[in-house]
Design a protein around this motif. Structure first.
Motif, short mmCIF file in Angstrom:
data_model
loop_
_atom_site.label_atom_id
_atom_site.label_comp_id
_atom_site.label_asym_id
_atom_site.label_seq_id
_atom_site.Cartn_x
_atom_site.Cartn_y
_atom_site.Cartn_z
N GLY A 131 86.57 44.02 -52.75
CA GLY A 131 85.44 44.70 -53.36
C GLY A 131 85.81 45.69 -54.44
O GLY A 131 85.05 46.62 -54.72
N ILE A 132 87.00 45.50 -55.04
CA ILE A 132 87.47 46.43 -56.07
C ILE A 132 87.61 45.69 -57.39
O ILE A 132 88.28 44.66 -57.46
CB ILE A 132 88.85 47.02 -55.69
N PRO A 133 87.04 46.18 -58.48
CA PRO A 133 87.25 45.55 -59.78
C PRO A 133 88.69 45.78 -60.24
O PRO A 133 89.31 46.80 -59.91
CB PRO A 133 86.25 46.24 -60.70
N HIS A 134 89.20 44.84 -61.01
CA HIS A 134 90.60 44.86 -61.44
C HIS A 134 90.69 44.93 -62.95
O HIS A 134 89.93 44.28 -63.66
CB HIS A 134 91.30 43.59 -60.94
N LEU A 135 91.64 45.74 -63.44
CA LEU A 135 91.90 45.88 -64.87
C LEU A 135 93.31 45.36 -65.15
O LEU A 135 94.30 46.06 -64.94
CB LEU A 135 91.79 47.36 -65.27
N PRO A 136 93.43 44.10 -65.61
CA PRO A 136 94.76 43.53 -65.86
C PRO A 136 95.27 43.88 -67.24
O PRO A 136 94.49 44.17 -68.15
CB PRO A 136 94.49 42.02 -65.74
N GLY A 137 96.59 43.82 -67.40
CA GLY A 137 97.19 44.07 -68.69
C GLY A 137 97.37 42.79 -69.49
O GLY A 137 97.72 41.75 -68.94
N VAL A 138 97.11 42.88 -70.78
CA VAL A 138 97.31 41.75 -71.69
C VAL A 138 97.96 42.26 -72.98
O VAL A 138 97.87 43.45 -73.30
CB VAL A 138 95.99 41.02 -72.03
N ALA A 139 98.60 41.35 -73.69
CA ALA A 139 99.22 41.72 -74.96
C ALA A 139 99.10 40.63 -76.01
O ALA A 139 99.62 40.77 -77.12
CB ALA A 139 100.69 42.07 -74.76
N THR A 140 98.42 39.53 -75.67
CA THR A 140 98.27 38.40 -76.61
C THR A 140 96.86 37.85 -76.53
O THR A 140 96.18 38.00 -75.50
CB THR A 140 99.25 37.26 -76.28
N PRO A 141 96.42 37.15 -77.58
CA PRO A 141 95.12 36.50 -77.52
C PRO A 141 95.03 35.47 -76.40
O PRO A 141 93.97 35.30 -75.79
CB PRO A 141 94.99 35.85 -78.90
N THR A 142 96.13 34.76 -76.13
CA THR A 142 96.12 33.76 -75.06
C THR A 142 95.84 34.40 -73.71
O THR A 142 95.02 33.92 -72.92
CB THR A 142 97.46 33.01 -75.01
N GLU A 143 96.52 35.51 -73.42
CA GLU A 143 96.28 36.22 -72.17
C GLU A 143 94.85 36.75 -72.10
O GLU A 143 94.19 36.67 -71.06
CB GLU A 143 97.27 37.37 -72.02
N ALA A 144 94.38 37.29 -73.21
CA ALA A 144 93.02 37.82 -73.24
C ALA A 144 91.99 36.72 -72.98
O ALA A 144 91.02 36.92 -72.25
CB ALA A 144 92.76 38.50 -74.58
N GLN A 145 92.20 35.54 -73.58
CA GLN A 145 91.27 34.44 -73.37
C GLN A 145 91.31 33.94 -71.93
O GLN A 145 90.27 33.65 -71.33
CB GLN A 145 91.59 33.30 -74.32
N ARG A 146 92.50 33.86 -71.34
CA ARG A 146 92.62 33.45 -69.93
C ARG A 146 91.87 34.43 -69.03
O ARG A 146 91.18 34.03 -68.09
CB ARG A 146 94.09 33.39 -69.51
N ALA A 147 92.03 35.71 -69.31
CA ALA A 147 91.35 36.72 -68.51
C ALA A 147 89.84 36.59 -68.64
O ALA A 147 89.10 36.62 -67.65
CB ALA A 147 91.81 38.11 -68.95
N LEU A 148 89.37 36.42 -69.87
CA LEU A 148 87.94 36.30 -70.11
C LEU A 148 87.37 35.07 -69.41
O LEU A 148 86.30 35.12 -68.79
CB LEU A 148 87.66 36.23 -71.62
N ASP A 149 88.09 33.97 -69.47
CA ASP A 149 87.64 32.74 -68.81
C ASP A 149 87.57 32.90 -67.29
O ASP A 149 86.86 32.16 -66.62
CB ASP A 149 88.58 31.58 -69.15
N HIS A 150 88.29 33.88 -66.78
CA HIS A 150 88.30 34.16 -65.33
C HIS A 150 87.28 35.22 -64.95
O HIS A 150 87.22 35.64 -63.79
CB HIS A 150 89.70 34.60 -64.91
N GLY A 151 86.48 35.66 -65.92
CA GLY A 151 85.45 36.65 -65.63
C GLY A 151 85.89 38.09 -65.80
O GLY A 151 85.19 39.02 -65.39
#
Length: 202
Positions: A108-128
């Motif tokens: 029940g806790i929201p998560h803030l992951p680290g990214v450094a590339t557009p690919t990582e950012a897109q993967r994160a976005l696709d995962h909600g």
């Protein structure tokens, strides 16, 4: 709050302080100073076993004042459980691990992951995952955030890594929603200066 929705925590915030590797009393003292000056959000990294006590102390102090405290450097499912047990409002990771994001959600806790590339950012976005930590922000530079807003305008970035009172304004002006400051806090003049940014109109 549903899914990894960090908006209730970060929407009105512009600055987050990261209180790393400090004893509980000092963690609480600096957190209280930040809250009193208008910096509402605090992160306490839990990369060492001793840090759990500092997280718990900060969470308790924050609960009394209605201020959210997150657990940082969360890289394992065991750390997710620790953060949840300590009452953390959210978890933060240095990198993108979707399994850790899912583990946080089960608690029940929201998560803030680290990214450094557009690919990582897109993967994160696709995962909600809409709110992302960009790390190391000082290496990416403000222009990176302006560029990312073109193809991925839905994302909300928390800039972390090398941020201080001198450069934080440049990142906010580039569209960063929140700047997170850690090591720079060793300078006692940082928190008051950051508070001016935190309470300024966006």
């Amino acid at each position: 709050m549903t899914s990894h929705d960090l908006a209730p925590i970060f929407t009105d915030a512009r600055v987050m302080v990261i209180l790393r590797d400090l004893p509980p009393t000092e963690t609480v003292r600096l957190a209280e100073q930040a809250w009193e000056l208008g910096i509402d959000v605090v992160e306490v990294p839990i990369r060492t076993p001793e840090a759990e006590r500092s997280l718990r102390a900060a969470v308790e102090a924050g609960r009394e004042r209605g201020r959210p405290v997150g657990a940082g450097t969360v890289r394992t499912s065991a750390q997710v459980r620790l953060a949840a047990g300590a009452g953390a409002a959210f978890t933060v990771a240095p990198g993108l691990d979707l399994a850790i994001a899912d583990a946080a959600l089960t608690h029940g806790i929201p998560h803030l992951p680290g990214v450094a590339t557009p690919t990582e950012a897109q993967r994160a976005l696709d995962h909600g995952l809409v709110w992302l930590k960009a790390f190391p922000a000082v290496s990416l530079g403000p222009q990176w955030f302006r560029a990312m807003a073109g193809p991925l305008p839905e994302l909300r970035f928390v800039a972390t890594g090398g941020i201080d009172a001198d450069n934080a304004g440049d990142f906010l002006a580039a569209g960063v929603r929140v700047v997170a400051v850690g090591s720079a806090l060793a300078n006692p003049r940082q928190i008051p200066r950051l508070a001016e940014l935190a309470t300024a109109r966006a």
